[in-house]
Write a protein that holds these residues in place. Structure first.
Motif, PDB file in Angstrom:
ATOM      1  N   ARG A 112       0.822  -1.201   0.000  1.00 13.91           N
ATOM      2  CA  ARG A 112       0.000   0.000   0.000  1.00 13.91           C
ATOM      3  C   ARG A 112       0.861   1.258   0.000  1.00 13.91           C
ATOM      4  NH1 ARG A 112      -3.846   1.267  -2.376  1.00 13.91           N
ATOM      5  NH2 ARG A 112      -4.773  -0.724  -1.771  1.00 13.91           N
ATOM      6  N   GLY A 113       1.946   1.242   0.775  1.00 14.78           N
ATOM      7  CA  GLY A 113       2.851   2.393   0.787  1.00 14.78           C
ATOM      8  C   GLY A 113       3.484   2.648  -0.574  1.00 14.78           C
ATOM      9  N   LEU A 114       3.915   1.579  -1.241  1.00 14.14           N
ATOM     10  CA  LEU A 114       4.505   1.723  -2.575  1.00 14.14           C
ATOM     11  C   LEU A 114       3.465   2.198  -3.588  1.00 14.14           C
ATOM     12  CD1 LEU A 114       6.784  -1.444  -2.797  1.00 14.14           C
ATOM     13  CD2 LEU A 114       7.534   0.933  -2.749  1.00 14.14           C
ATOM     14  N   LEU A 115       2.252   1.659  -3.508  1.00 16.00           N
ATOM     15  CA  LEU A 115       1.207   2.059  -4.449  1.00 16.00           C
ATOM     16  C   LEU A 115       0.820   3.524  -4.261  1.00 16.00           C
ATOM     17  CD1 LEU A 115      -1.026  -1.144  -4.324  1.00 16.00           C
ATOM     18  CD2 LEU A 115       0.251  -0.304  -6.296  1.00 16.00           C
ATOM     19  N   ASN A 116       0.703   3.969  -3.016  1.00 16.14           N
ATOM     20  CA  ASN A 116       0.378   5.379  -2.752  1.00 16.14           C
ATOM     21  C   ASN A 116       1.483   6.295  -3.265  1.00 16.14           C
ATOM     22  OD1 ASN A 116      -2.034   4.683  -1.553  1.00 16.14           O
ATOM     23  ND2 ASN A 116      -1.217   4.751   0.538  1.00 16.14           N
ATOM     24  N   TYR A 117       2.736   5.883  -3.047  1.00 15.99           N
ATOM     25  CA  TYR A 117       3.858   6.692  -3.506  1.00 15.99           C
ATOM     26  C   TYR A 117       3.877   6.777  -5.032  1.00 15.99           C
ATOM     27  CZ  TYR A 117       8.655   8.077  -4.504  1.00 15.99           C
ATOM     28  OH  TYR A 117       9.764   8.718  -4.996  1.00 15.99           O
ATOM     29  N   ARG A 118       3.674   5.644  -5.696  1.00 14.05           N
ATOM     30  CA  ARG A 118       3.697   5.656  -7.162  1.00 14.05           C
ATOM     31  C   ARG A 118       2.530   6.432  -7.745  1.00 14.05           C
ATOM     32  NH1 ARG A 118       5.636  -0.552  -8.706  1.00 14.05           N
ATOM     33  NH2 ARG A 118       7.641  -0.438  -7.613  1.00 14.05           N
ATOM     34  N   MET A 119       1.387   6.363  -7.076  1.00 12.15           N
ATOM     35  CA  MET A 119       0.233   7.108  -7.569  1.00 12.15           C
ATOM     36  C   MET A 119       0.493   8.609  -7.465  1.00 12.15           C
ATOM     37  SD  MET A 119      -3.734   6.854  -6.318  1.00 12.15           S
ATOM     38  CE  MET A 119      -3.718   5.103  -6.675  1.00 12.15           C
ATOM     39  N   ALA A 120       1.087   9.035  -6.346  1.00 21.84           N
ATOM     40  CA  ALA A 120       1.412  10.458  -6.182  1.00 21.84           C
ATOM     41  C   ALA A 120       2.514  10.878  -7.146  1.00 21.84           C
ATOM     42  CB  ALA A 120       1.830  10.733  -4.737  1.00 21.84           C
ATOM     43  N   ALA A 121       3.514   9.999  -7.337  1.00 18.46           N
ATOM     44  CA  ALA A 121       4.619  10.324  -8.240  1.00 18.46           C
ATOM     45  C   ALA A 121       4.155  10.428  -9.682  1.00 18.46           C
ATOM     46  CB  ALA A 121       5.719   9.276  -8.120  1.00 18.46           C
ATOM     47  N   SER A 122       3.102   9.683 -10.050  1.00 19.50           N
ATOM     48  CA  SER A 122       2.616   9.724 -11.424  1.00 19.50           C
ATOM     49  C   SER A 122       2.104  11.106 -11.802  1.00 19.50           C
ATOM     50  CB  SER A 122       1.517   8.675 -11.620  1.00 19.50           C
ATOM     51  OG  SER A 122       0.349   9.015 -10.877  1.00 19.50           O
ATOM     52  N   ARG A 123       1.692  11.899 -10.821  1.00 15.87           N
ATOM     53  CA  ARG A 123       1.232  13.255 -11.128  1.00 15.87           C
ATOM     54  C   ARG A 123       2.370  14.129 -11.632  1.00 15.87           C
ATOM     55  NH1 ARG A 123      -1.758  12.501  -6.173  1.00 15.87           N
ATOM     56  NH2 ARG A 123      -0.212  13.693  -5.018  1.00 15.87           N
ATOM     57  N   HIS A 124       3.612  13.751 -11.291  1.00 14.85           N
ATOM     58  CA  HIS A 124       4.773  14.535 -11.722  1.00 14.85           C
ATOM     59  C   HIS A 124       5.552  13.852 -12.841  1.00 14.85           C
ATOM     60  CE1 HIS A 124       4.009  17.003  -8.204  1.00 14.85           C
ATOM     61  NE2 HIS A 124       4.012  15.913  -7.463  1.00 14.85           N
ATOM     62  N   GLY A 125       5.011  12.803 -13.407  1.00 13.51           N
ATOM     63  CA  GLY A 125       5.668  12.123 -14.515  1.00 13.51           C
ATOM     64  C   GLY A 125       6.033  10.688 -14.229  1.00 13.51           C
ATOM     65  N   GLY A 126       5.990  10.263 -12.974  1.00 16.21           N
ATOM     66  CA  GLY A 126       6.311   8.888 -12.633  1.00 16.21           C
ATOM     67  C   GLY A 126       7.302   8.788 -11.490  1.00 16.21           C
ATOM     68  N   GLU A 127       7.552   7.554 -11.067  1.00 22.05           N
ATOM     69  CA  GLU A 127       8.486   7.302  -9.976  1.00 22.05           C
ATOM     70  C   GLU A 127       9.886   7.743 -10.391  1.00 22.05           C
ATOM     71  OE1 GLU A 127       9.534   3.634  -6.879  1.00 22.05           O
ATOM     72  OE2 GLU A 127       8.307   3.307  -8.657  1.00 22.05           O
ATOM     73  N   VAL A 128      10.578   8.413  -9.479  1.00 18.90           N
ATOM     74  CA  VAL A 128      11.875   9.021  -9.781  1.00 18.90           C
ATOM     75  C   VAL A 128      13.008   8.160  -9.223  1.00 18.90           C
ATOM     76  CG1 VAL A 128      13.332  11.063  -9.477  1.00 18.90           C
ATOM     77  CG2 VAL A 128      10.855  11.320  -9.767  1.00 18.90           C
ATOM     78  N   THR A 129      14.017   7.947 -10.051  1.00 20.61           N
ATOM     79  CA  THR A 129      15.227   7.235  -9.643  1.00 20.61           C
ATOM     80  C   THR A 129      16.367   8.234  -9.492  1.00 20.61           C
ATOM     81  OG1 THR A 129      14.555   5.240 -10.831  1.00 20.61           O
ATOM     82  CG2 THR A 129      16.881   5.434 -10.246  1.00 20.61           C
ATOM     83  N   SER A 130      17.001   8.275  -8.326  1.00 20.54           N
ATOM     84  CA  SER A 130      18.147   9.157  -8.118  1.00 20.54           C
ATOM     85  C   SER A 130      19.399   8.479  -8.656  1.00 20.54           C
ATOM     86  CB  SER A 130      18.312   9.478  -6.627  1.00 20.54           C
ATOM     87  OG  SER A 130      17.220  10.253  -6.154  1.00 20.54           O
ATOM     88  N   LEU A 131      20.051   9.125  -9.610  1.00 17.92           N
ATOM     89  CA  LEU A 131      21.221   8.530 -10.236  1.00 17.92           C
ATOM     90  C   LEU A 131      22.502   8.750  -9.441  1.00 17.92           C
ATOM     91  CD1 LEU A 131      20.646   9.296 -14.021  1.00 17.92           C
ATOM     92  CD2 LEU A 131      19.949   7.320 -12.675  1.00 17.92           C
ATOM     93  N   GLY A 132      22.494   9.689  -8.504  1.00 14.28           N
ATOM     94  CA  GLY A 132      23.706   9.933  -7.722  1.00 14.28           C
ATOM     95  C   GLY A 132      24.832  10.450  -8.593  1.00 14.28           C
ATOM     96  N   SER A 133      26.030   9.924  -8.395  1.00 14.85           N
ATOM     97  CA  SER A 133      27.189  10.376  -9.161  1.00 14.85           C
ATOM     98  C   SER A 133      27.285   9.697 -10.523  1.00 14.85           C
ATOM     99  CB  SER A 133      28.476  10.111  -8.368  1.00 14.85           C
ATOM    100  OG  SER A 133      28.607   8.727  -8.083  1.00 14.85           O
ATOM    101  N   ASP A 134      26.490   8.655 -10.750  1.00 19.29           N
ATOM    102  CA  ASP A 134      26.543   7.907 -12.009  1.00 19.29           C
ATOM    103  C   ASP A 134      25.537   8.505 -12.985  1.00 19.29           C
ATOM    104  OD1 ASP A 134      27.170   6.058 -13.909  1.00 19.29           O
ATOM    105  OD2 ASP A 134      25.904   4.479 -13.076  1.00 19.29           O
ATOM    106  N   MET A 135      25.852   9.705 -13.492  1.00 15.32           N
ATOM    107  CA  MET A 135      24.913  10.422 -14.345  1.00 15.32           C
ATOM    108  C   MET A 135      25.258  10.217 -15.815  1.00 15.32           C
ATOM    109  SD  MET A 135      24.204  13.980 -12.264  1.00 15.32           S
ATOM    110  CE  MET A 135      25.889  14.566 -12.391  1.00 15.32           C
ATOM    111  N   LEU A 136      25.152   8.970 -16.253  1.00  9.84           N
ATOM    112  CA  LEU A 136      25.449   8.620 -17.638  1.00  9.84           C
ATOM    113  C   LEU A 136      24.275   7.864 -18.236  1.00  9.84           C
ATOM    114  CD1 LEU A 136      29.143   7.367 -17.247  1.00  9.84           C
ATOM    115  CD2 LEU A 136      28.396   9.562 -18.174  1.00  9.84           C
ATOM    116  N   PRO A 137      23.959   8.119 -19.507  1.00  9.16           N
ATOM    117  CA  PRO A 137      22.877   7.369 -20.158  1.00  9.16           C
ATOM    118  C   PRO A 137      23.203   5.877 -20.201  1.00  9.16           C
ATOM    119  CG  PRO A 137      23.516   9.289 -21.461  1.00  9.16           C
ATOM    120  CD  PRO A 137      24.558   9.136 -20.394  1.00  9.16           C
ATOM    121  N   GLN A 138      22.209   5.072 -19.858  1.00 10.71           N
ATOM    122  CA  GLN A 138      22.382   3.622 -19.868  1.00 10.71           C
ATOM    123  C   GLN A 138      21.157   2.965 -20.485  1.00 10.71           C
ATOM    124  OE1 GLN A 138      23.243   2.277 -15.890  1.00 10.71           O
ATOM    125  NE2 GLN A 138      25.025   3.598 -15.663  1.00 10.71           N
ATOM    126  N   ALA A 139      21.328   1.738 -20.930  1.00  7.47           N
ATOM    127  CA  ALA A 139      20.225   0.992 -21.520  1.00  7.47           C
ATOM    128  C   ALA A 139      19.130   0.764 -20.473  1.00  7.47           C
ATOM    129  CB  ALA A 139      20.732  -0.346 -22.051  1.00  7.47           C
TER     130      ALA A 139
END
Length: 344
Positions: free
Chosen positions: A34-61
């Motif tokens: 339920r916590g994950l579903l609520n978070y994803r539902m709220a995140a979808s309003r801003h485009g979707g769930e966000v992944t923090s890339l940290g220092s590895d800011m390179l395009p990947q497959a």
């Protein structure tokens, strides 16, 4: 009699503790989902769930279409240039401001008076209450403009123009008179970080021009946007109508989007613990009812109970999660059926 009574009490305690542990396991799995579903539902309003890339800011497959969070200082690869004044600055966005010394009408209550000041747009004196003696030039010979860098990167990602225009901050640029084209060098002089056409800058006259530039400074930023190949852009389908965010400094995601609920931490550990709690509860129930210590049967029952609840909660929301819990359910069912068949 006392021994029989003690056995009954012991069995009752095992049943109660076992049932509570099964409920605790099922409840832990349900609250985590339920916590994950609520978070994803709220995140979808801003485009979707966000992944923090940290220092590895390179395009990947596999990143295409996902929302990411980047922290760092942008790098200008192709700096913007004002071609008319031959001014190039190492900045994401360069702004040229043009002002003219004009008459302007000032109203204070019913009183009207006129004064001359620097204004960044032509003022039509014909609309003044007293236009006589307060005529202004009809147009600007030079207009204000914005010049975007040809390429700005954050790590290995190129920033879309929408994100460039959202970069915060502004500071004035001191123009270099040595780089001015000859025709403009004859007309403009440097005065307090401005180029002016005034013969006497301290005493400008009607129609004099004043030109200045502002740049967006290069500083540490936190950017959230959608990955499209090697670019970061706004999520066009975001319900908030924006689909990105840019903040100064290293800003946590929950501070950027205050409407997001706090997502559950250690999700995998919580899910494993949920199965183990339900399995321990099932083991105590088996001990109380059948006086058998069948660990595999208890594990199968625990996985079956937790798997069914979690699988139902994830149906239609996340098919990988649904399939994962379905696999746990099937394994629990198979293990339970095998142990029951062995007992018979």
């Amino acid at each position: 009699m006392d021994m029989r009574k003690g056995i009954v009490v012991h069995s009752l305690v095992l049943n109660m503790v076992g049932a509570l542990l099964v409920l605790a396991g099922v409840g832990l799995a349900a609250t985590t989902a339920r916590g994950l579903l609520n978070y994803r539902m709220a995140a979808s309003r801003h485009g979707g769930e966000v992944t923090s890339l940290g220092s590895d800011m390179l395009p990947q497959a596999g990143q295409y279409g996902y929302m990411v969070r980047l922290v760092g200082t942008p790098t200008v690869v192709e700096a913007p240039r004002d071609p008319e004044f031959n001014l190039r600055v190492n900045t994401p966005v360069l702004l040229r401001h043009v002002e003219m010394f004009q008459w302007r009408e000032v109203r204070i209550g019913d009183a009207v008076h006129y004064e001359m000041d620097w204004v960044d747009r032509p003022l039509d004196a014909s609309r003044f209450e007293e236009p006589a003696g307060h005529a202004n030039p009809a147009s600007f010979p030079i207009s204000g403009k914005q010049f975007d860098a040809g390429l700005v990167q954050m790590g290995g990602f190129k920033l879309d123009p929408v994100l460039l225009h959202a970069l915060p901050g502004s500071q004035q640029v001191a123009p270099d008179t040595k780089s001015l084209p000859e025709n403009l060098a004859a007309s403009f002089t440097l005065y307090r970080n401005h180029l002016v056409t005034s013969a006497h800058p301290d005493d400008p006259r009607l129609g004099d021009l004043r030109v200045s530039w502002d740049e967006v400074p290069l500083q540490q930023l936190t950017i959230v946007g959608r990955v499209s190949g090697d670019r970061i852009l706004a999520a066009a389908d975001a319900a908030d109508g924006k689909g990105y965010d840019v903040e100064l400094g290293d800003v946590p995601l929950l501070d950027m989007f205050p409407d997001l609920p706090v997502p559950p931490e250690f999700v995998m550990s919580r899910q494993i613990l949920a199965v183990l709690l339900a399995a321990l509860g099932a083991f105590l129930l088996l001990c109380a009812q059948h006086r058998q210590r069948d660990v595999l049967l208890a594990l199968g029952l625990g996985g079956l109970a937790v798997g069914i609840v979690a699988c139902v909660m994830w149906i239609g929301a996340d098919w990988p999660a649904t399939c994962g819990w379905l696999a746990v359910t099937l394994i629990g069912f198979s293990l339970t059926a095998w142990r029951l068949r062995r007992r018979r």
